[in-house]
Design a protein around this motif. Structure first.
Motif, mmCIF file in Angstrom:
data_model
loop_
_atom_site.group_PDB
_atom_site.id
_atom_site.type_symbol
_atom_site.label_atom_id
_atom_site.label_comp_id
_atom_site.label_asym_id
_atom_site.label_seq_id
_atom_site.Cartn_x
_atom_site.Cartn_y
_atom_site.Cartn_z
ATOM 1 N N MET A 1 0.679 -1.204 -0.013
ATOM 2 C CA MET A 1 -0.112 0.042 -0.027
ATOM 3 C C MET A 1 0.964 1.376 0.106
ATOM 4 O O MET A 1 0.226 2.279 0.169
ATOM 5 N N GLY A 2 2.073 1.282 -0.099
ATOM 6 C CA GLY A 2 3.047 2.447 -0.151
ATOM 7 C C GLY A 2 2.865 3.437 -1.088
ATOM 8 O O GLY A 2 3.200 4.352 -1.169
ATOM 9 N N HIS A 3 2.070 2.713 -2.228
ATOM 10 C CA HIS A 3 1.851 3.821 -3.335
ATOM 11 C C HIS A 3 0.720 4.783 -3.189
ATOM 12 O O HIS A 3 0.774 5.820 -3.992
ATOM 13 N N VAL A 4 -0.075 4.592 -2.032
ATOM 14 C CA VAL A 4 -1.217 5.452 -2.015
ATOM 15 C C VAL A 4 -0.553 6.978 -1.385
ATOM 16 O O VAL A 4 -0.801 7.890 -1.929
ATOM 17 N N PRO A 5 0.106 6.642 -0.254
ATOM 18 C CA PRO A 5 0.723 8.005 0.185
ATOM 19 C C PRO A 5 1.684 8.764 -0.801
ATOM 20 O O PRO A 5 1.746 9.984 -0.951
ATOM 21 N N THR A 6 2.359 7.812 -1.752
ATOM 22 C CA THR A 6 3.108 8.469 -2.459
ATOM 23 C C THR A 6 2.476 9.355 -3.662
ATOM 24 O O THR A 6 2.837 10.211 -4.010
ATOM 25 N N SER A 7 1.281 8.448 -4.173
ATOM 26 C CA SER A 7 0.639 9.089 -4.954
ATOM 27 C C SER A 7 -0.203 10.564 -4.309
ATOM 28 O O SER A 7 -0.258 11.357 -5.284
ATOM 29 N N LEU A 8 -0.498 10.623 -3.277
ATOM 30 C CA LEU A 8 -1.168 11.733 -2.533
ATOM 31 C C LEU A 8 -0.179 12.700 -2.779
ATOM 32 O O LEU A 8 -0.548 13.716 -3.370
ATOM 33 N N ILE A 9 1.198 12.670 -2.244
ATOM 34 C CA ILE A 9 1.938 13.775 -2.315
ATOM 35 C C ILE A 9 2.377 14.387 -3.701
ATOM 36 O O ILE A 9 2.536 15.376 -3.944
ATOM 37 N N LYS A 10 2.694 13.113 -4.707
ATOM 38 C CA LYS A 10 3.308 13.381 -5.896
ATOM 39 C C LYS A 10 2.116 14.081 -6.866
ATOM 40 O O LYS A 10 2.631 14.920 -7.731
ATOM 41 N N ASN A 11 1.022 13.594 -6.727
ATOM 42 C CA ASN A 11 -0.048 13.926 -7.744
ATOM 43 C C ASN A 11 -1.458 14.507 -7.293
ATOM 44 O O ASN A 11 -1.727 15.499 -8.019
ATOM 45 N N ASP A 12 -2.061 14.197 -6.315
ATOM 46 C CA ASP A 12 -3.342 14.392 -5.998
ATOM 47 C C ASP A 12 -3.561 15.461 -5.016
ATOM 48 O O ASP A 12 -4.838 15.596 -4.638
ATOM 49 N N PHE A 13 -2.758 15.360 -3.639
ATOM 50 C CA PHE A 13 -3.201 16.152 -2.569
ATOM 51 C C PHE A 13 -3.735 17.653 -2.794
ATOM 52 O O PHE A 13 -4.693 18.046 -2.343
ATOM 53 N N PRO A 14 -3.121 18.344 -3.591
ATOM 54 C CA PRO A 14 -3.648 19.651 -3.690
ATOM 55 C C PRO A 14 -5.212 19.607 -4.216
ATOM 56 O O PRO A 14 -6.050 20.463 -3.926
ATOM 57 N N GLU A 15 -5.182 18.854 -5.260
ATOM 58 C CA GLU A 15 -6.657 18.522 -5.722
ATOM 59 C C GLU A 15 -7.723 18.146 -4.821
ATOM 60 O O GLU A 15 -9.009 18.741 -4.817
ATOM 61 N N ILE A 16 -7.349 17.315 -3.781
ATOM 62 C CA ILE A 16 -8.165 16.944 -2.713
ATOM 63 C C ILE A 16 -8.662 17.958 -1.990
ATOM 64 O O ILE A 16 -9.771 18.269 -1.706
ATOM 65 N N MET A 17 -7.685 18.908 -1.366
ATOM 66 C CA MET A 17 -8.018 20.283 -0.823
ATOM 67 C C MET A 17 -8.781 21.198 -1.524
ATOM 68 O O MET A 17 -9.690 21.838 -1.043
ATOM 69 N N LYS A 18 -8.434 21.306 -2.688
ATOM 70 C CA LYS A 18 -9.092 22.148 -3.662
ATOM 71 C C LYS A 18 -10.655 21.913 -3.776
ATOM 72 O O LYS A 18 -11.524 22.897 -3.648
ATOM 73 N N LYS A 19 -10.997 20.535 -3.862
ATOM 74 C CA LYS A 19 -12.384 20.255 -4.227
ATOM 75 C C LYS A 19 -13.119 20.410 -2.784
ATOM 76 O O LYS A 19 -14.216 20.786 -2.811
ATOM 77 N N ILE A 20 -12.506 20.291 -1.609
ATOM 78 C CA ILE A 20 -12.915 20.113 -0.279
ATOM 79 C C ILE A 20 -13.359 21.645 -0.201
ATOM 80 O O ILE A 20 -14.392 22.251 0.234
ATOM 81 N N LEU A 21 -12.419 22.644 -0.302
ATOM 82 C CA LEU A 21 -12.624 23.969 0.112
ATOM 83 C C LEU A 21 -13.644 24.625 -1.087
ATOM 84 O O LEU A 21 -14.362 25.394 -0.636
ATOM 85 N N ASP A 22 -13.437 24.063 -2.207
ATOM 86 C CA ASP A 22 -14.338 24.937 -3.462
ATOM 87 C C ASP A 22 -15.811 24.199 -2.938
ATOM 88 O O ASP A 22 -16.784 25.134 -3.405
ATOM 89 N N GLU A 23 -16.110 23.370 -2.104
ATOM 90 C CA GLU A 23 -17.537 22.864 -1.805
ATOM 91 C C GLU A 23 -18.048 23.725 -0.704
ATOM 92 O O GLU A 23 -19.083 23.262 -0.020
ATOM 93 N N GLY A 24 -17.187 24.568 0.037
ATOM 94 C CA GLY A 24 -17.571 25.376 1.002
ATOM 95 C C GLY A 24 -17.352 25.097 2.325
ATOM 96 O O GLY A 24 -17.793 25.421 3.506
ATOM 97 N N VAL A 25 -16.583 23.778 2.494
ATOM 98 C CA VAL A 25 -16.086 23.401 4.001
ATOM 99 C C VAL A 25 -14.969 24.645 4.301
ATOM 100 O O VAL A 25 -14.082 24.865 3.922
ATOM 101 N N PRO A 26 -15.791 25.135 5.710
ATOM 102 C CA PRO A 26 -14.840 26.389 5.941
ATOM 103 C C PRO A 26 -13.395 26.239 6.378
ATOM 104 O O PRO A 26 -12.647 27.065 6.093
ATOM 105 N N CYS A 27 -13.287 25.365 7.213
ATOM 106 C CA CYS A 27 -11.848 24.879 7.874
ATOM 107 C C CYS A 27 -11.520 23.725 8.179
ATOM 108 O O CYS A 27 -11.670 23.178 9.538
ATOM 109 N N PRO A 28 -11.333 22.777 7.119
ATOM 110 C CA PRO A 28 -10.962 21.444 7.220
ATOM 111 C C PRO A 28 -9.650 21.471 7.746
ATOM 112 O O PRO A 28 -8.523 21.828 7.403
ATOM 113 N N GLN A 29 -9.480 20.655 8.832
ATOM 114 C CA GLN A 29 -8.186 20.549 9.376
ATOM 115 C C GLN A 29 -7.666 19.084 9.407
ATOM 116 O O GLN A 29 -8.308 17.946 9.930
ATOM 117 N N LEU A 30 -6.766 18.645 8.629
ATOM 118 C CA LEU A 30 -6.371 17.140 8.516
ATOM 119 C C LEU A 30 -5.158 16.773 9.184
ATOM 120 O O LEU A 30 -4.308 17.524 9.704
#
Length: 295
Positions: free
Chosen positions: A67-96
């Motif tokens: 399963m090491g590919h999942v955190p690797t993919s998050l940081i290399k490819n997807d993490f900014p997009e996850i946060m953008k989608k969450i914030l764009d939907e109006g979640v005021p302050c997600p703390q991860l």
């Protein structure tokens, strides 16, 4: 913890310049960071004038060999997009808060816990502080419930204690839960336990304060162990399966769960008292399920 704000533009630029072409060995720790040690620690998600309404989110990542590919993919490819989608939907302050888990019966570091953060830089700091141990035994399961035990007993979140809003836990893996946890193991890894506990007991306790989802990545392991036979009785329709080699779909699923949950609590005023303090309705206990090492 949790000061600052998330900047998609800065996070995207940093991903491209710092992580996109880097190897996992260059990104992640080569041993467990002492600051990620869960023993007798409390992680706080605080509300301030800067962040008066928070949504605490714990993301639990399986860091065993498959399963090491999942955190690797998050940081290399997807993490900014996850946060953008969450914030764009109006979640005021997600703390991860990023958490990594393995196998408490075989691994040296079966649980690692970051801090709750709101800013892009600090979220990435804790994500990349994870040690990809790459362990896991041949016992047909992993220690996913350590994440729920940590959430239940070692977090202090203003959203939960002051506003009565459940936090959100999303775990990701490809194995059943090992099913049983000794008092000694829970105490040595996390904090004092009063007794041995089953996965169901840990989940039932955690669900009083947290909404739990588990994303299972389907591959030959899922077929080998019948992962759904473990997770369906525990989480009902909060158990979600996605195909292997679809890391982007995993990222989309994380964002979708977070935004749908926020819409739900915003619409009905969901609180610790009135959001399912028990498991989903279709979550009846399967008496045929036993921890994998007992099969």
């Amino acid at each position: 913890m949790g000061a600052g704000f998330y900047s998609y533009d800065i996070a995207y630029s940093r991903r491209v310049s710092k992580y996109e072409k880097a190897s996992a060995d260059e990104i992640f720790n080569s041993e467990m960071d002492p600051k990620m040690n869960p023993k007798d620690v409390t992680r706080e998600c605080c509300e301030t004038s800067e962040h008066p309404e928070t949504l605490p989110i714990i993301i639990g990542l399986d860091v065993t060999g498959s399963m090491g590919h999942v955190p690797t993919s998050l940081i290399k490819n997807d993490f900014p997009e996850i946060m953008k989608k969450i914030l764009d939907e109006g979640v005021p302050c997600p703390q991860l808060c990023f958490v990594a888990y393995g196998d408490h019966k075989t691994d040296d570091c079966p649980l690692q816990v970051g801090q709750f953060e709101a800013s892009d830089e600090l979220m990435e700091k804790w994500l990349t502080s994870i040690y990809l141990e790459g362990g896991g035994g041949g016992n047909g399961g992993e220690s996913t419930s350590l994440v729920y035990y940590f959430a239940s007993r070692q977090t202090a979140c203003d959203a939960i204690t002051k506003r009565g809003i459940k936090g959100l836990v999303i775990t990701i893996g490809d194995e059943p839960d090992l099913g049983d946890y000794s008092k000694k193991a829970l105490t040595n890894i996390c904090c004092g336990a009063e007794k041995d506990m089953t996965a169901k007991e840990i989940i039932d306790e955690c669900q009083k304060k947290w909404e739990i989802y588990h994303i299972n990545i389907l591959d030959y392991r899922g077929k080998m162990h019948d992962v759904a036979q473990c997770w369906k009785p525990l989480l009902g329709d909060h158990f979600i399966e996605v195909e292997a080699n679809t890391d982007t779909n995993i990222s989309n699923m994380i964002a979708s769960i977070a935004t749908d949950y926020y819409k739900k609590i915003s619409k009905v005023g969901t609180s610790v008292e009135n959001v399912t303090n028990t498991v989903p309705e279709n979550n009846t206990e399967d008496t045929n399920y036993h921890p994998p090492h007992m099969l």
